[in-house]
Design an enzyme around this catalytic site. Structure first.
Site, PDB file in Angstrom:
ATOM      1  N   ARG A   1      52.351  12.180   3.594  1.00  0.00           N
ATOM      2  CA  ARG A   1      53.669  12.072   3.194  1.00  0.00           C
ATOM      3  C   ARG A   1      54.312  12.479   1.934  1.00  0.00           C
ATOM      4  O   ARG A   1      55.061  13.341   1.681  1.00  0.00           O
ATOM      5  CB  ARG A   1      54.623  10.774   3.773  1.00  0.00           C
ATOM      6  CG  ARG A   1      54.492  10.481   5.563  1.00  0.00           C
ATOM      7  CD  ARG A   1      55.361   9.520   5.820  1.00  0.00           C
ATOM      8  NE  ARG A   1      56.623   9.654   5.883  1.00  0.00           N
ATOM      9  CZ  ARG A   1      57.853   8.627   5.721  1.00  0.00           C
ATOM     10  NH1 ARG A   1      57.113   7.454   6.193  1.00  0.00           N
ATOM     11  NH2 ARG A   1      59.067   9.190   5.992  1.00  0.00           N
TER      12      ARG A   1
ATOM     13  N   CYS B   1      60.105   3.994  -0.914  1.00  0.00           N
ATOM     14  CA  CYS B   1      59.017   4.343   0.316  1.00  0.00           C
ATOM     15  C   CYS B   1      59.978   5.440   1.141  1.00  0.00           C
ATOM     16  O   CYS B   1      60.530   6.312   0.607  1.00  0.00           O
ATOM     17  CB  CYS B   1      58.691   3.035   0.960  1.00  0.00           C
ATOM     18  SG  CYS B   1      60.143   2.285   1.664  1.00  0.00           S
TER      19      CYS B   1
END
Length: 281
Positions: A174, A232
């Site tokens: 990611r 995050c």
């Protein structure tokens, strides 16, 4: 600062009658059935904490998927969980503390002392062959008072202008922009360093020893006295990274909006690749 409590230490507290509030924070991205899992089996005495409604507020997409709750709303939740001033609180989940750390961080941010993560979580409790309880547990209403501000945070502008180490706690794919299953744009904040949360844990879902965590973060550029911020996907597992940093002897600020807030702001640039070598406006 002590972050963790072991199953053995918790076992010693409970029979002794020491005031201990147990929080079951069963949540995993993509699994909306945390309460169902709790009802099927939890540590006796634990109350269920709903991450989406009690550990997060609601806002526009630009605020991120899990913005911080309003202070008054969080105080109501804390009291529902049965927390009184001076209580010891132990949070756990069944995913290596990646969700429980959000409760740990928020309670610390709210000025609640003596908050711990159960190292290894429910898996460690099961491994010790200890009993589980079923059904819903209700706590007597607590009297704790919360005041946000005890832990450092940064907003989107602060993350953009951060001059210290900015750690991205998501999975490497990611970060690199190879995949993005949830948020509108793939990649990472330019200048951020990839530091996947999963690498804080041993194979049994306990945290790595402090010395190993310290070496890990030092290799990523974290230094004594240096400024560190963490993000995050939506500000949940970043709290786990902050817990690991504290175990290692470092402190860090949380960017609560995280990638979900940043990627919903078209005016913010996005970097891709292993080292952020490609930046798109």
């Amino acid at each position: 600062m002590t972050v963790l409590i072991s199953v053995a230490e918790l076992q010693q507290r409970l029979p002794a009658g020491a005031r201990t509030v147990l929080l079951d924070v069963r949540w995993v991205l993509g699994d909306p059935h945390g309460r169902r899992h709790y009802l099927a089996g939890h540590i006796p005495g634990a109350v269920f904490v709903d991450l989406g409604t009690e550990l997060a507020g609601h806002g526009e997409p630009r605020d991120g998927r899990h913005p911080l709750p309003a202070e008054a709303d969080f105080q109501a939740s804390v009291r529902r969980w049965g927390i009184n001033a001076g209580d010891t609180v132990v949070a756990y989940d069944d995913a290596g503390a990646t969700a429980a750390a959000r409760a740990w961080w928020l309670l610390g941010h709210a000025g609640i002392d003596h908050v711990y993560l159960l190292d290894g979580g429910l898996a460690a409790w099961r491994a010790a062959h200890l009993a589980l309880a079923q059904g819903e547990e209700q706590a007597e209403t607590g009297d704790a008072v919360v005041h946000f501000g005890a832990r450092a945070t940064v907003d989107t502008d602060g993350a953009a202008d951060w001059t210290g180490i900015l750690l991205d706690a998501r999975a490497g794919e990611r970060y690199r922009g190879e995949t993005e299953p949830v948020d509108p744009r793939a990649g990472h904040i330019p200048g951020a360093v990839s530091a996947p949360t999963a690498q804080n844990l041993a194979a049994d879902a306990t945290f790595l020893p402090a010395a190993e965590l310290r070496a890990r973060f030092a290799a990523l550029g974290v230094a004594e006295g240096g400024e560190v911020a963490v993000y995050c996907g939506s500000g949940v597992t970043a709290a786990h990274q902050i817990a690991a940093l504290e175990i290692a002897g470092f402190t860090a600020a949380l960017y609560p909006g995280s990638w979900s807030a940043w990627s919903n702001r078209p005016e913010r640039p996005v970097a891709t690749g292993a080292g952020g070598d490609r930046v798109e406006p």
